[in-house]
Write a protein that holds these residues in place. Sequence first.
Motif, PDB file in Angstrom:
ATOM      1  N   GLY A 224       0.850  -1.277  -0.123  1.00 19.73           N
ATOM      2  CA  GLY A 224       0.027   0.001  -0.086  1.00 19.73           C
ATOM      3  C   GLY A 224       0.706   1.258   0.114  1.00 19.73           C
ATOM      4  N   GLY A 225       0.632   2.264   1.112  1.00 23.84           N
ATOM      5  CA  GLY A 225       1.211   3.560   1.008  1.00 23.84           C
ATOM      6  C   GLY A 225       2.607   3.312   1.470  1.00 23.84           C
ATOM      7  N   PHE A 226       3.296   2.323   2.186  1.00 22.75           N
ATOM      8  CA  PHE A 226       4.610   2.229   2.272  1.00 22.75           C
ATOM      9  C   PHE A 226       5.349   1.591   1.041  1.00 22.75           C
ATOM     10  CE2 PHE A 226       8.603   0.201   3.587  1.00 22.75           C
ATOM     11  CZ  PHE A 226       9.101   1.185   4.389  1.00 22.75           C
ATOM     12  N   ARG A 227       4.703   0.899   0.429  1.00 22.05           N
ATOM     13  CA  ARG A 227       5.188   0.521  -1.026  1.00 22.05           C
ATOM     14  C   ARG A 227       5.336   1.565  -1.910  1.00 22.05           C
ATOM     15  NH1 ARG A 227       2.714  -0.590  -5.374  1.00 22.05           N
ATOM     16  NH2 ARG A 227       4.034  -1.963  -7.118  1.00 22.05           N
ATOM     17  N   ASP A 228       4.353   2.488  -1.986  1.00 22.87           N
ATOM     18  CA  ASP A 228       4.436   3.627  -2.823  1.00 22.87           C
ATOM     19  C   ASP A 228       5.509   4.724  -2.797  1.00 22.87           C
ATOM     20  OD1 ASP A 228       2.361   2.515  -4.533  1.00 22.87           O
ATOM     21  OD2 ASP A 228       0.899   3.754  -3.536  1.00 22.87           O
ATOM     22  N   ILE A 229       5.512   4.940  -1.433  1.00 27.42           N
ATOM     23  CA  ILE A 229       6.333   6.254  -1.015  1.00 27.42           C
ATOM     24  C   ILE A 229       7.908   5.640  -1.042  1.00 27.42           C
ATOM     25  CG2 ILE A 229       4.853   7.544   0.191  1.00 27.42           C
ATOM     26  CD1 ILE A 229       6.032   6.553   2.683  1.00 27.42           C
ATOM     27  N   THR A 230       8.090   4.356  -1.178  1.00 26.77           N
ATOM     28  CA  THR A 230       9.754   3.786  -1.140  1.00 26.77           C
ATOM     29  C   THR A 230       9.904   3.265  -2.316  1.00 26.77           C
ATOM     30  OG1 THR A 230       8.755   1.595   0.022  1.00 26.77           O
ATOM     31  CG2 THR A 230       9.568   3.585   1.407  1.00 26.77           C
ATOM     32  N   PRO A 301       6.143   8.226 -12.575  1.00 28.93           N
ATOM     33  CA  PRO A 301       4.734   7.884 -12.102  1.00 28.93           C
ATOM     34  C   PRO A 301       4.307   6.447 -12.048  1.00 28.93           C
ATOM     35  CG  PRO A 301       4.337   9.160 -14.036  1.00 28.93           C
ATOM     36  CD  PRO A 301       5.853   9.143 -13.785  1.00 28.93           C
ATOM     37  N   VAL A 302       3.405   6.005 -11.508  1.00 30.42           N
ATOM     38  CA  VAL A 302       3.229   4.535 -11.369  1.00 30.42           C
ATOM     39  C   VAL A 302       1.769   4.426 -12.142  1.00 30.42           C
ATOM     40  CG1 VAL A 302       2.571   2.577 -10.322  1.00 30.42           C
ATOM     41  CG2 VAL A 302       4.512   3.753  -9.451  1.00 30.42           C
ATOM     42  N   PHE A 303       1.556   3.860 -13.298  1.00 25.78           N
ATOM     43  CA  PHE A 303       0.330   3.575 -13.910  1.00 25.78           C
ATOM     44  C   PHE A 303      -0.408   2.338 -13.321  1.00 25.78           C
ATOM     45  CE2 PHE A 303       3.220   5.633 -16.741  1.00 25.78           C
ATOM     46  CZ  PHE A 303       2.838   7.253 -16.523  1.00 25.78           C
ATOM     47  N   GLU A 304      -1.380   2.368 -12.425  1.00 21.89           N
ATOM     48  CA  GLU A 304      -1.984   1.365 -11.823  1.00 21.89           C
ATOM     49  C   GLU A 304      -3.363   1.682 -11.415  1.00 21.89           C
ATOM     50  OE1 GLU A 304       0.506   0.234  -8.482  1.00 21.89           O
ATOM     51  OE2 GLU A 304      -0.013   1.961  -7.288  1.00 21.89           O
ATOM     52  N   PHE A 305      -4.114   0.383 -11.089  1.00 19.26           N
ATOM     53  CA  PHE A 305      -5.359   0.623 -10.350  1.00 19.26           C
ATOM     54  C   PHE A 305      -5.587  -0.789 -10.002  1.00 19.26           C
ATOM     55  CE2 PHE A 305      -6.885   0.050 -15.257  1.00 19.26           C
ATOM     56  CZ  PHE A 305      -6.967  -1.340 -14.890  1.00 19.26           C
ATOM     57  N   SER A 306      -6.873  -0.695  -9.031  1.00 17.08           N
ATOM     58  CA  SER A 306      -7.119  -2.068  -8.363  1.00 17.08           C
ATOM     59  C   SER A 306      -8.400  -2.399  -8.850  1.00 17.08           C
ATOM     60  CB  SER A 306      -7.151  -1.837  -6.858  1.00 17.08           C
ATOM     61  OG  SER A 306      -7.888  -0.845  -6.443  1.00 17.08           O
ATOM     62  N   VAL A 307      -8.727  -3.672  -8.973  1.00 17.09           N
ATOM     63  CA  VAL A 307      -9.956  -4.207  -9.251  1.00 17.09           C
ATOM     64  C   VAL A 307     -10.472  -4.920  -8.281  1.00 17.09           C
ATOM     65  CG1 VAL A 307     -11.090  -5.465 -11.079  1.00 17.09           C
ATOM     66  CG2 VAL A 307      -9.137  -4.488 -11.649  1.00 17.09           C
ATOM     67  N   PHE A 342      -5.422   0.758  -1.699  1.00 18.51           N
ATOM     68  CA  PHE A 342      -5.980   0.361  -2.573  1.00 18.51           C
ATOM     69  C   PHE A 342      -7.404  -0.220  -2.236  1.00 18.51           C
ATOM     70  CE2 PHE A 342      -1.631  -0.341  -3.666  1.00 18.51           C
ATOM     71  CZ  PHE A 342      -1.535  -0.232  -4.864  1.00 18.51           C
ATOM     72  N   GLU A 343      -8.684   0.056  -3.059  1.00 18.35           N
ATOM     73  CA  GLU A 343      -9.858  -0.455  -2.799  1.00 18.35           C
ATOM     74  C   GLU A 343      -9.982  -1.890  -3.263  1.00 18.35           C
ATOM     75  OE1 GLU A 343     -13.116   2.625  -3.139  1.00 18.35           O
ATOM     76  OE2 GLU A 343     -11.401   3.675  -4.129  1.00 18.35           O
ATOM     77  N   GLY A 344      -9.466  -2.257  -4.143  1.00 19.59           N
ATOM     78  CA  GLY A 344      -9.696  -3.432  -4.920  1.00 19.59           C
ATOM     79  C   GLY A 344      -8.656  -4.672  -4.358  1.00 19.59           C
ATOM     80  N   ALA A 345      -9.094  -5.936  -4.779  1.00 14.08           N
ATOM     81  CA  ALA A 345      -8.095  -6.744  -4.121  1.00 14.08           C
ATOM     82  C   ALA A 345      -6.986  -7.255  -5.165  1.00 14.08           C
ATOM     83  CB  ALA A 345      -9.003  -8.077  -3.865  1.00 14.08           C
ATOM     84  N   LEU A 346      -7.356  -6.872  -6.372  1.00 12.34           N
ATOM     85  CA  LEU A 346      -6.309  -7.172  -7.473  1.00 12.34           C
ATOM     86  C   LEU A 346      -5.624  -5.704  -7.793  1.00 12.34           C
ATOM     87  CD1 LEU A 346      -5.012  -9.427  -9.371  1.00 12.34           C
ATOM     88  CD2 LEU A 346      -6.742  -8.803 -10.840  1.00 12.34           C
TER      89      LEU A 346
END
Length: 376
Positions: A224-230, A301-307, A342-346
């Motif tokens: 989540g957030g830790f992964r993003d900022i590092t 930037p990271v191009f991602e979303f969750s499903v 992330f709101e979704g599991a995937l």
Amino acid sequence: MQVGLVGLGFMGGSLAKGIKKKCPDHKITAYDKDVSVSMQAFEEKIIDYVAQLPGADELLPEGLSTGTFESCDIVFICTPVHTVIPVIQKLQGHLKQGCILTDIGSTKGEIVEQVDRLHLEYPFIGGHPMTGSEKKGFEYSIDILLENAYYLITPSRNADSFSIQLLTNLLKSIGALVIVIKPDTHDYVTAAISHVPHVIASSLVNTVLKNDLSNKLMHTLAAGGFRDITRIASSSPEIWTDISISNKEHILQLLHAFECELASFREHLKANEDELIHKFFTQAKQYRDSFEFRTTGVIQPVFEFSVSVEDRPGMIAHIATLLAKEDISIKNIGIVNNREGFEGALRIEFYSLESMNHAYQVLKKRNYTVHPKENK
């Protein structure tokens, strides 16, 4: 125009691919210390000639169109910062009059200062494309990397206006947004927005590493957030050691400013000064929210979303197949166990904004609930 490239890694390869795509009439001569990389670029018709640096003894494989840098109008040195000057010294006396030398390193003051001491017979213009990736190597290079990306150039004392304009025109032709800046200003700015953030990201990761529990629970939950900022802590240690030493003074100056900021927050927290703590976070939020969102930058930037998906066998393969049928390449895909951010599991990560938007539409049409990340 004849363009030379020394180094065909991620950035050198992306430059070559961008030039070949946008300026197909330009001839590209390139050298890489790994001859198999040069061969790959030649076979893929990204470069026209394979070269050696002056003084090299090894023979190139048969079947390659070989060349030298002597006919080049511009030579890009796409190697680590500490190797730029040695490469320039090897090229001295083996280039035509007026040939422009430029590099792509993340620090400029030290290099431009050393170049000025060399009294080069060729104009040198430092360069820094403000884009990149944690990945390295020609196989990851892309032809659109420099499109709409800031490209800072720092002319040395022997660079005339004609040379600056010639390099600027070439960079603009492949979509770069060129800014001319003084070397010392460049190093101060990039220390603040790139170099120190890399130090901080690595410090955060090392803090978790050194303070984790015996059952490694922090490691398990670090998403989540830790992964993003590092994320940038996954960058090349070799490159960042090089950059840190080269831009030491500015990094130390801004690390001190950062330490003062942390010390101030620590005192507010000790004293339970909730209004000042709130001000600390509010000020940061307002300033960050004012940043222009760009799909290129010194930190990509990271191009991602969750499903939102059910936990059943074959679900990841099913979605991956759906996207593959639409010619959408996936950079990374996996279940998110720590849903912070992330709101979704995937979670699905893509190589470009266009791919992400296309995938979003594909999945929405099939009634999947897709949760885009907010880009601010």
